[in-house]
Design an enzyme around this catalytic site. Structure first.
Site, PDB file in Angstrom:
ATOM      1  N   LYS A 175      29.304  39.439  46.156  1.00 45.58           N
ATOM      2  CA  LYS A 175      28.496  39.416  44.932  1.00 45.58           C
ATOM      3  C   LYS A 175      27.089  39.815  45.298  1.00 45.58           C
ATOM      4  O   LYS A 175      26.644  39.569  46.421  1.00 45.58           O
ATOM      5  CB  LYS A 175      28.477  38.000  44.345  1.00 45.58           C
ATOM      6  N   ASP A 229      27.926  42.780  36.119  1.00 44.91           N
ATOM      7  CA  ASP A 229      27.932  41.341  35.826  1.00 44.91           C
ATOM      8  C   ASP A 229      26.806  41.155  34.794  1.00 44.91           C
ATOM      9  O   ASP A 229      26.438  42.132  34.108  1.00 44.91           O
ATOM     10  CB  ASP A 229      27.692  40.509  37.107  1.00 44.91           C
TER      11      ASP A 229
END
Ligand code: NDP
Ligand code: 2IT
Length: 445
Positions: free
Chosen positions: A126, A166
């Site tokens: 991430k 995201d």
């Protein structure tokens, strides 16, 4: 709790006391893995959990860029390469002022088990930055993305680490980042998923997280003798995940009565007009407070948490972490909620989750429930590797398949480990087992 798990959790708590969200994710995950370690003493011998919980690599860097007034600005960016046990690091990039290392480590940890659950060969990662895209011009966003890639390009690649979107990162940002990556490397190799359809993106990726959430919810409800048709549904957020979750819920015959953004929520007893939300939030990048005026009906309430005060059958938190606390969970239970599924990552606090489970509310955690997005990302990687494009129908069929298989695996694992109906534990164990097996096979690396 298994003593080895307990010891490692205490070490994590001591070392990372300042990383609040990472600790929260570890506290949710590690105790639920206890019975795995009871059955596999060889994992302790191999210090498997200490290795698993430590990211393989974290990259932190400065991102200088120039705003429209010609003034240099600086943000901080990160990429957490958490686990490459079962495939190249894979996970989104978040642009939000709240971004810090602890949040990205929690997201990368969750991503590792989520990606494992999809059954596809992707590791966990991430990234993100404290850059706030709100109120920035396209030019500013482009210059920021280009500057970020000027550093990040050397750490990513189609078989190394494949980022995606995201919060705050959608098609526009992915396009700018991929363009700069391609310019610097000269490679047209599909690094990045969620790309535009004209340059290697997959049909159905935009819809995948929201649609996948509803495919899993549908499977969970059916197993428990319930039907989504006619249910009153609350969907928090009004971004990529929320809008497509609401769309699929409506297609399945449910009535979506409330949605939100970070400032407040709207309630529309006749059912939310999704086209109005789409226009305001996606096209105009505006505020949801405009909904009543634009739709000619519905009410706006200041404050994001107010959304959980309405009576509903199904609650789908699709905005951000910790948006649904114990008070909100109590209000939902009082209002008769039957099922909750996390479209966002860790939207329910530990206390809220425990309360839902204690009250017999069906609860699907994000690792399983929102895995559809990254699953279709993995399908995008496959299409890029083959230099092919599948149709929307083909991708959607595979997405539905993946989500049904995830639910089946989660439900079966929960039952096998003596926690029937505990889909949180089922997801954690099922996701972890595959990563653990791969780590054991690859030695101490
Ligand atoms: P978007 O940026 O498209 O939308 C985010 C939405 O959540 C917006 O409505 C935003 O409101 C709201 N929001 C953001 N921060 C807060 C906050 N602090 N409090 C209240 N509301 C907030 O993001 P996505 O839809 O892509 O992501 C939503 C969630 O889903 C995240 O948790 C993400 O990690 C998760 N997720 C996303 C996937 C994907 O494929 N995109 C896949 C799996 C999970 P505002 O407009 O006011 O900022
Ligand atoms: O949280 C997530 O799963 C995502 N933001 C999507 C990740 C991806 O690589 O598609």
């Amino acid at each position: 709790m298994n003593p080895y798990v307990s010891r490692v959790l205490e070490e994590v708590k001591a070392r990372y006391a300042h990383e609040r969200e990472f600790l929260q994710a570890a506290q949710e995950m590690l105790p639920s893995l206890s019975s795995v370690f009871d059955q596999h003493p060889e994992y302790e011998q191999a210090s498997l959990l200490e290795r698993f919980i430590e990211p393989e690599r974290v990259i932190i860097f400065r991102v200088p860029w120039v705003d429209d007034q010609g003034r240099p600005r600086v943000n901080r960016a990160y990429r957490v390469q958490f686990s490459s046990a079962i495939g190249p690091y894979k996970g989104g990039i978040r642009f939000h002022p709240s971004v810090n290392l602890g949040i990205l480590k929690f997201l990368a940890l969750e991503q590792t088990l989520k990606n494992s659950l999809t059954g596809l060969p992707i590791g966990g990662g991430k990234g993100g930055s404290d850059f706030d895209p709100k109120g920035k011009s396209d030019g500013e966003v482009m210059r920021f993305c280009q500057s970020l890639i000027n550093e990040l390009y050397r750490h990513i690649g189609a078989s190394i680490d494949v980022p995606a979107g995201d919060i705050g990162v959608g098609a526009r940002e992915v396009g700018y980042m991929y363009g700069q990556y391609k310019r610097l490397t000269g490679l047209y190799d599909g690094t990045y998923t969620g790309k535009g359809l004209s340059f290697g993106g997959s049909s159905g990726r935009t819809q995948a997280t929201g649609y996948g959430l509803l495919y899993l919810v549908d499977a969970m409800l059916r197993q428990n003798g319930l039907d989504i048709a006619g249910m009153r549904v609350i969907v928090s957020g009004s971004g990529n995940v929320a809008i497509h979750a609401a769309e699929k819920a409506m297609q399945m015959g449910a009535l979506v009565i409330a949605m939100s953004d970070s400032d407040g929520s709207i309630y529309d007893s006749e059912g939310v007009q999704l086209e109005v939300i789409r226009q305001i939030k996606l096209q105009e990048r505006g505020r949801i407070s405009d909904y009543p005026r634009r739709a000619g009906r519905g009410e706006y309430r200041e404050g994001a948490a107010g959304i959980w005060q309405h009576r509903c059958d199904l609650a789908l938190p699709c905005a951000t972490q910790n948006e649904l606390d114990l008070d909100s969970a109590m209000a939902l239970v009082k209002g008769g909620v039957k099922a909750v599924a996390e479209g966002a990552n860790m939207p329910a606090t530990l206390e809220a989750t425990a309360f839902f489970q204690s009250q017999g509310v069906l609860f699907a955690s994000g690792k399983a429930a929102n895995a559809g997005g990254v699953a279709v990302s993995a399908l995008e990687m496959s299409q890029n590797a083959m230099r092919l494009n599948w149709t929307f129908e083909e991708v959607d069929r595979q997405l539905k398949d993946v989500m049904e298989r995830i639910f089946e695996k989660v439900s079966r694992t929960a039952a096998r480990y003596a926690r029937p109906g505990d889909y949180v534990t089922g997801a954690n164990i099922a996701g972890f087992l595959k990563v653990a097996e791969a780590m054991m096979a690859q030695g101490v690396v």
